[in-house]
Design a protein around this motif. Structure first.
Motif, PDB file in Angstrom:
ATOM      1  N   ALA A 205     -11.018 -18.504  -9.620  1.00  0.00           N
ATOM      2  CA  ALA A 205     -11.055 -17.177  -9.128  1.00  0.00           C
ATOM      3  C   ALA A 205     -10.217 -16.635  -8.034  1.00  0.00           C
ATOM      4  CB  ALA A 205     -12.524 -17.189  -8.885  1.00  0.00           C
ATOM      5  N   LEU A 206      -9.940 -17.715  -7.244  1.00  0.00           N
ATOM      6  CA  LEU A 206      -9.051 -17.672  -5.981  1.00  0.00           C
ATOM      7  C   LEU A 206      -7.984 -17.555  -6.402  1.00  0.00           C
ATOM      8  CD1 LEU A 206      -9.970 -20.510  -3.383  1.00  0.00           C
ATOM      9  CD2 LEU A 206      -9.881 -17.882  -2.934  1.00  0.00           C
ATOM     10  N   ILE A 207      -7.206 -18.060  -7.556  1.00  0.00           N
ATOM     11  CA  ILE A 207      -5.687 -17.585  -7.763  1.00  0.00           C
ATOM     12  C   ILE A 207      -5.623 -16.176  -8.238  1.00  0.00           C
ATOM     13  CG2 ILE A 207      -4.046 -18.033  -9.638  1.00  0.00           C
ATOM     14  CD1 ILE A 207      -4.842 -21.022  -9.499  1.00  0.00           C
ATOM     15  N   ALA A 208      -6.400 -15.829  -8.967  1.00  0.00           N
ATOM     16  CA  ALA A 208      -6.820 -14.375  -9.238  1.00  0.00           C
ATOM     17  C   ALA A 208      -6.760 -13.361  -8.107  1.00  0.00           C
ATOM     18  CB  ALA A 208      -8.063 -14.131 -10.427  1.00  0.00           C
ATOM     19  N   PHE A 209      -7.630 -13.714  -7.272  1.00  0.00           N
ATOM     20  CA  PHE A 209      -7.518 -12.787  -6.107  1.00  0.00           C
ATOM     21  C   PHE A 209      -6.110 -12.921  -5.237  1.00  0.00           C
ATOM     22  CE2 PHE A 209      -7.860 -13.674  -1.434  1.00  0.00           C
ATOM     23  CZ  PHE A 209      -8.281 -12.197  -0.988  1.00  0.00           C
ATOM     24  N   SER A 210      -5.721 -14.140  -5.168  1.00  0.00           N
ATOM     25  CA  SER A 210      -4.380 -14.205  -4.514  1.00  0.00           C
ATOM     26  C   SER A 210      -3.353 -13.420  -4.870  1.00  0.00           C
ATOM     27  CB  SER A 210      -4.149 -15.641  -4.311  1.00  0.00           C
ATOM     28  OG  SER A 210      -5.100 -16.664  -3.615  1.00  0.00           O
ATOM     29  N   TYR A 211      -3.513 -13.244  -6.331  1.00  0.00           N
ATOM     30  CA  TYR A 211      -2.265 -12.435  -6.786  1.00  0.00           C
ATOM     31  C   TYR A 211      -2.371 -10.861  -6.339  1.00  0.00           C
ATOM     32  CZ  TYR A 211       0.067  -9.647 -10.172  1.00  0.00           C
ATOM     33  OH  TYR A 211       0.905  -8.417 -10.658  1.00  0.00           O
ATOM     34  N   PHE A 212      -3.635 -10.383  -6.272  1.00  0.00           N
ATOM     35  CA  PHE A 212      -3.907  -9.058  -5.712  1.00  0.00           C
ATOM     36  C   PHE A 212      -3.738  -8.904  -3.949  1.00  0.00           C
ATOM     37  CE2 PHE A 212      -6.137  -9.063  -9.663  1.00  0.00           C
ATOM     38  CZ  PHE A 212      -5.842  -7.721 -10.108  1.00  0.00           C
ATOM     39  N   ASN A 213      -4.074 -10.245  -3.504  1.00  0.00           N
ATOM     40  CA  ASN A 213      -3.833 -10.078  -2.005  1.00  0.00           C
ATOM     41  C   ASN A 213      -2.612 -10.259  -1.376  1.00  0.00           C
ATOM     42  OD1 ASN A 213      -4.399 -12.605   0.559  1.00  0.00           O
ATOM     43  ND2 ASN A 213      -5.024 -10.445   0.708  1.00  0.00           N
ATOM     44  N   LEU A 214      -1.678 -11.051  -2.275  1.00  0.00           N
ATOM     45  CA  LEU A 214      -0.257 -11.400  -1.771  1.00  0.00           C
ATOM     46  C   LEU A 214       0.550 -10.322  -2.528  1.00  0.00           C
ATOM     47  CD1 LEU A 214      -0.127 -15.237  -1.962  1.00  0.00           C
ATOM     48  CD2 LEU A 214      -0.292 -13.889  -0.047  1.00  0.00           C
ATOM     49  N   PHE A 215       0.420 -10.049  -3.586  1.00  0.00           N
ATOM     50  CA  PHE A 215       1.505  -9.141  -4.197  1.00  0.00           C
ATOM     51  C   PHE A 215       1.168  -7.611  -4.605  1.00  0.00           C
ATOM     52  CE2 PHE A 215       2.000 -13.720  -5.843  1.00  0.00           C
ATOM     53  CZ  PHE A 215       3.272 -13.691  -5.046  1.00  0.00           C
ATOM     54  N   GLY A 216      -0.259  -7.332  -4.402  1.00  0.00           N
ATOM     55  CA  GLY A 216      -0.806  -6.109  -4.468  1.00  0.00           C
ATOM     56  C   GLY A 216       0.104  -5.038  -3.577  1.00  0.00           C
ATOM     57  N   LYS A 217      -0.142  -3.621  -3.672  1.00  0.00           N
ATOM     58  CA  LYS A 217       0.466  -2.504  -2.892  1.00  0.00           C
ATOM     59  C   LYS A 217      -0.429  -1.669  -2.467  1.00  0.00           C
ATOM     60  CE  LYS A 217       4.695  -4.204  -3.799  1.00  0.00           C
ATOM     61  NZ  LYS A 217       5.540  -5.068  -2.614  1.00  0.00           N
ATOM     62  N   PRO A 218      -0.431  -1.343  -1.236  1.00  0.00           N
ATOM     63  CA  PRO A 218      -1.646  -0.646  -0.919  1.00  0.00           C
ATOM     64  C   PRO A 218      -1.449   0.731  -1.520  1.00  0.00           C
ATOM     65  CG  PRO A 218      -0.698  -1.837   0.856  1.00  0.00           C
ATOM     66  CD  PRO A 218       0.130  -1.927  -0.253  1.00  0.00           C
ATOM     67  N   GLU A 219      -0.180   1.275  -1.733  1.00  0.00           N
ATOM     68  CA  GLU A 219      -0.216   2.752  -2.065  1.00  0.00           C
ATOM     69  C   GLU A 219      -0.203   2.655  -3.474  1.00  0.00           C
ATOM     70  OE1 GLU A 219       3.778   0.378  -2.149  1.00  0.00           O
ATOM     71  OE2 GLU A 219       2.156   0.705  -0.745  1.00  0.00           O
ATOM     72  N   ARG A 220      -0.683   1.676  -4.310  1.00  0.00           N
ATOM     73  CA  ARG A 220      -1.021   1.630  -5.739  1.00  0.00           C
ATOM     74  C   ARG A 220      -2.499   1.268  -5.647  1.00  0.00           C
ATOM     75  NH1 ARG A 220       4.264  -1.430  -8.659  1.00  0.00           N
ATOM     76  NH2 ARG A 220       5.990   0.211  -7.995  1.00  0.00           N
ATOM     77  N   ASN A 221      -3.150   1.043  -4.818  1.00  0.00           N
ATOM     78  CA  ASN A 221      -4.456   0.471  -4.786  1.00  0.00           C
ATOM     79  C   ASN A 221      -4.528  -0.708  -5.501  1.00  0.00           C
ATOM     80  OD1 ASN A 221      -7.257   1.049  -3.848  1.00  0.00           O
ATOM     81  ND2 ASN A 221      -7.642   1.797  -6.124  1.00  0.00           N
TER      82      ASN A 221
END
Length: 360
Positions: A205-221
């Motif tokens: 669960a933490l690895i999945a979250f970390s993907y969005f937390n580290l590599f997600g883009k605010p402008e793409r939500n």
């Protein structure tokens, strides 16, 4: 048993990747964002409820693996009062974190809930009863061990909650600690069947979250923070595992001289940061519950490092402690290892302070 641990990890990982976009959409519809201010390092409004996925992902994986494990003498799943207390306390902390993310709870309310959930462990008969020679102390009586257990649960929970200040930091330190506990617990059959499966699920669960937390883009939500629903839950899980590891119960496993050193090493960086910040506030006559920018990640950024550079430095420091203490254990007592750890942490902070002054 490896196949079941891998299954729990992969299933929780998939759940995390499925749940997180749903949470992102919900935050967008309800306008649930972490708004930038003087105390925070981000400059965009970011959804703050990523930790909601942790408990359901871990629990889904755990139940699914229990369903598929054959009932036999080789694989017996002990669901005892400690397991029930763990899940009950985690659920209470999890709901408290969600309420805080939704409405904002004051620090004292969260502190009370942390104490209440910490009391569940001694009530179920799980508490620290041996210091294994730390400062020359071995077995300790209940009237010392029980308050110490509650204190450590609150302490560790706050340590993870307070160090969640930059992308990937609380998740990264928690992943390292969970991985360490998993490697330690699988040496003992009684833990492989319950807590190691839960730990493997939380790692996914933490690895999945970390993907969005580290590599997600605010402008793409696609970027999200874990919020208190995540950091408080992680802190409770790590606190429980630390107490479980340190508890001396020969009915479950033999007395292990490294029992206290293992959690002390795995959680040293976030715990040391809380101690340093608390002493700083006390020395400057500031309220202990006052939020500030004096944590180690804030100091590293003031010294000129970026968020990701600060993250790598802190994770690297935690890895150094893990490897160093493992190497020192055959030669030094836990007392001297702790003293060495503290001296190194003080030296690192002095170096950071000098770099901050040079950058001004």
């Amino acid at each position: 048993m490896t196949i079941y641990l891998l299954g729990a990890f992969l299933l929780s990982l998939v759940c995390g990747f499925v749940f997180t976009p749903v949470i992102l959409d919900y935050c967008k519809r309800k306008n649930l964002y972490d708004i930038p201010n003087d105390r925070k390092v981000h400059t965009n409004a970011i959804p703050r409820m990523g930790g909601i996925s942790f408990f359901p992902s871990m629990l889904t994986a755990f139940i699914a693996i229990l369903w598929f494990i054959p009932v036999s003498d080789e694989y017996v799943i002990p669901i005892n009062v400690w397991s029930a207390v763990f899940l009950m306390g985690l659920l209470i902390i999890y709901i408290t974190g969600i309420l805080d993310d939704l409405t904002g709870l004051d620090a004292r309310t969260k502190f009370f809930v942390q104490i209440a959930t910490g009391c569940l462990l001694p009530f179920a008969g799980l508490y620290i009863n041996n210091l294994y020679g730390l400062f020359g102390i071995y077995e300790i009586p209940n009237y010392i061990g029980i308050p110490l257990t509650i204190f450590m649960m609150v302490f560790i929970d706050n340590a993870i909650n307070l160090i969640d200040g930059i992308d990937g930091l609380a998740a990264g330190l928690s992943l390292m600690a969970l991985g360490g506990f998993l490697c330690y617990f699988i040496q003992y059959d009684v833990f492989v069947h319950t807590y190691s499966i839960l730990v493997a699920g939380m790692i996914g669960a933490l690895i999945a979250f970390s993907y969005f937390n580290l590599f997600g883009k605010p402008e793409r939500n696609t970027k999200i923070f874990m919020g208190d629903s995540g950091s408080l839950s992680l802190g409770f899980i790590l606190g429980f595992l630390a107490i479980k590891c340190a508890s001396d119960n020969t009915l479950i496993w033999p007395t292990r001289p490294e029992s206290l050193l293992v959690p002390m090493t795995l959680l040293f960086v976030p715990m040391a940061d809380v101690v340093r910040v608390t002493l700083h506030r006390f020395n400057h006559h500031q309220p202990l519950f006052l939020a500030d920018k004096n944590h180690i990640h804030h100091k590293l950024m003031r010294s000129g490092l970026s968020q990701h550079q600060s993250l790598l430095v802190i994770l690297g420091l935690a890895l150094v402690y893990d490897l160093m203490n493992y190497g020192l254990y055959p030669f030094l007592s836990s007392t001297w290892i702790l003293i060495v750890d503290v001296l190194i942490y003080c030296f690192v902070n002095v170096c950071i302070n000098l770099k901050i002054k040079a950058a001004v």
